[in-house]
Write an enzyme that holds these catalytic residues in place. Structure first.
Site, PDB file in Angstrom:
ATOM      1  N   GLU A  87      49.873  48.904  45.355  1.00 58.95           N
ATOM      2  CA  GLU A  87      50.530  49.569  44.236  1.00 58.95           C
ATOM      3  C   GLU A  87      49.719  50.789  43.794  1.00 58.95           C
ATOM      4  O   GLU A  87      48.497  50.835  43.951  1.00 58.95           O
ATOM      5  CB  GLU A  87      50.706  48.581  43.082  1.00 58.95           C
ATOM      6  CG  GLU A  87      51.635  47.440  43.505  1.00 58.95           C
ATOM      7  CD  GLU A  87      52.020  46.499  42.377  1.00 58.95           C
ATOM      8  OE1 GLU A  87      53.223  46.253  42.229  1.00 58.95           O
ATOM      9  OE2 GLU A  87      51.126  46.020  41.651  1.00 58.95           O
ATOM     10  N   CYS A 100      46.303  56.336  39.384  1.00 64.48           N
ATOM     11  CA  CYS A 100      45.411  55.208  39.629  1.00 64.48           C
ATOM     12  C   CYS A 100      45.729  54.681  41.024  1.00 64.48           C
ATOM     13  O   CYS A 100      46.848  54.229  41.271  1.00 64.48           O
ATOM     14  CB  CYS A 100      45.667  54.144  38.555  1.00 64.48           C
ATOM     15  SG  CYS A 100      44.731  52.635  38.792  1.00 64.48           S
ATOM     16  N   CYS A 107      41.971  42.014  47.107  1.00 63.29           N
ATOM     17  CA  CYS A 107      40.570  42.190  46.702  1.00 63.29           C
ATOM     18  C   CYS A 107      39.827  40.882  46.939  1.00 63.29           C
ATOM     19  O   CYS A 107      40.382  39.801  46.753  1.00 63.29           O
ATOM     20  CB  CYS A 107      40.495  42.553  45.219  1.00 63.29           C
ATOM     21  SG  CYS A 107      38.818  42.920  44.646  1.00 63.29           S
ATOM     22  N   CYS A 111      37.690  37.999  40.623  1.00 64.62           N
ATOM     23  CA  CYS A 111      37.619  37.924  39.156  1.00 64.62           C
ATOM     24  C   CYS A 111      38.870  37.162  38.686  1.00 64.62           C
ATOM     25  O   CYS A 111      39.993  37.557  38.994  1.00 64.62           O
ATOM     26  CB  CYS A 111      37.579  39.319  38.547  1.00 64.62           C
ATOM     27  SG  CYS A 111      36.240  40.333  39.193  1.00 64.62           S
ATOM     28  N   CYS A 114      42.070  38.783  36.860  1.00 66.47           N
ATOM     29  CA  CYS A 114      42.701  39.961  37.472  1.00 66.47           C
ATOM     30  C   CYS A 114      43.727  39.507  38.506  1.00 66.47           C
ATOM     31  O   CYS A 114      43.427  38.692  39.386  1.00 66.47           O
ATOM     32  CB  CYS A 114      41.630  40.824  38.133  1.00 66.47           C
ATOM     33  SG  CYS A 114      42.293  42.217  39.060  1.00 66.47           S
ATOM     34  N   CYS A 327      46.155  47.659  33.690  1.00 70.47           N
ATOM     35  CA  CYS A 327      44.893  47.222  34.294  1.00 70.47           C
ATOM     36  C   CYS A 327      44.933  45.745  34.635  1.00 70.47           C
ATOM     37  O   CYS A 327      45.258  44.911  33.799  1.00 70.47           O
ATOM     38  CB  CYS A 327      43.734  47.424  33.329  1.00 70.47           C
ATOM     39  SG  CYS A 327      43.501  49.102  32.818  1.00 70.47           S
TER      40      CYS A 327
END
Ligand code: SAH
Length: 349
Positions: A87, A100, A107, A111, A114, A327
């Site tokens: 994205e 962004c 990933c 975390c 997220c 975010c």
């Protein structure tokens, strides 16, 4: 087949072998300065346009596009070769237009809070795949000029260092963006921060801190077990000394987890030592994390506490929450929308 933005000048010259010598420069200028696709390069003979369009294919296939904030925020879902999805988010503000971009599909940093981390790692993006996100966004921003690029989308930029750096150089040298308009955000990969410190362009560095003691940070940001706070702070100090750039810390405020007075004091200690700016982000909802964001009044209090402790702190505006574009919400698929209204204010992107 190489992607449009994967070839360097040398590679392009080889592809254009047999054409007049000036063609490579002409195509390069078209691709980077003017942001044209080969089919639009009307100064080229038609047969060459067609050939380049075929041989320098687009790598991002738009699977989905959503807009929010009255069109000021656009989120794309792109499908890549091999089926991975990423994205990209474009945000227009009064004084700037920021994209962004993702640096990895998924990933590996894990975390908990997220959405990208919850989904796990798929693969690295190539330099061309990183750059093409910028070039698509740049066109969508017209007639406004794309002013900033933040490497804050899916993935950990410093875990894909070489491809990231080649993209940064291309944005600087060929697209013409200044290093101060490029920001790399990291979870705190210390060797990567050290490499960035001695690199040739002083880009902005943002570190996703979220906790200022090792016990809590080990839990929220697991890479802290490998690069604990003391080591991270030392790398940040080296970065500032080498680049003379201001560092910023990102801090997602999680209700009852990292928004207490003690957290503010610990964070203030580290931020003051480094002269770092603190960007507060009320935690955005994600499917796999049950704790909610700090309510607005608590966010304001936390900011005020930091300020009274001598720290430069601002609350980042939240863009595109209702389209899962904010975010920590990028998951590379079309996730369930949680329906929280976005807040429209200018912030720090
Ligand atoms: N891996 C890099 C780049 C991603 S940037 C990094 O960690 O910095 C994405 C930013 O959003 C990071 O600061 C990340 O910690 C933050 N973030 C992740 N999940 C979030 C959430 N649910 N709410 C608010 N911010 C979040």
């Amino acid at each position: 087949m190489p992607g449009t933005y994967d070839l360097d000048r040398q590679g392009l010259a080889e592809l254009l072998d047999g054409e007049p010598g000036f063609r490579a420069a002409q195509v390069w200028e078209g691709l980077y300065r003017r942001g044209e696709r080969p089919a639009e390069m009307t100064t080229l003979p038609l047969a060459l346009r067609d050939r380049l369009e075929e041989e320098l294919g687009a790598q991002l296939d738009e699977a989905h596009r959503r807009t929010a904030d009255d069109g000021a925020t656009i989120k794309w879902l792109f499908s890549l070769a091999g089926g991975a999805q990423i994205e990209t988010v474009l945000m227009a503000y009064r004084d700037r237009v920021t994209v962004c971009v993702s640096t990895q599909a998924g990933c590996a940093m894990n975390c908990q809070f997220c959405a990208t981390g919850q989904a796990g790692f798929t693969r690295q993006l190539s330099t061309g795949e990183i750059l093409e996100q910028v070039m698509v966004a740049r066109r969508a921003a017209e007639p406004r000029r794309l002013s900033n690029v933040v490497f804050m989308g899916m993935g950990e930029p410093l875990a894909n260092y070489d491809n990231l750096w080649a993209a940064i150089e291309r944005l600087h040298d060929d697209v013409g963006m200044s290093a101060r308009h490029l920001t790399v955000s990291t979870v705190g990969i210390v060797p990567g921060i050290k490499r960035l410190a001695v690199a040739s362009l002083p880009v902005n560095l943002a570190v996703s801190l979220h906790a200022a003691n090792d016990e809590l940070r080990d839990e929220l940001v697991p890479i802290n077990r490998r690069y604990p706070l003391a080591v991270l702070q030392e790398a940040c100090a080296a970065y500032i000394a080498a680049t003379r750039r201001r560092l910023s810390f990102e801090w997602a405020l999680i209700d009852g987890v990292n928004d207490t007075r003690k957290d503010a004091r610990e964070l203030a200690g580290i931020a003051r030592d480094l002269g770092a700016h603190v960007n507060l982000i009320p935690l955005n909802p994600t499917p796999g994390y049950a704790v909610r964001g700090t309510p607005a009044a608590g966010v304001g209090d936390f900011r005020d506490q930091l300020r009274s402790l001598g720290v430069n702190a601002t609350v980042r505006s939240t863009r595109g929450v209702e389209i899962d574009a904010a975010c920590g919400q990028l998951a590379g698929s079309t996730p369930v929308t949680l329906g929280v209204p976005g807040v429209l204010a200018d912030g720090q992107h």
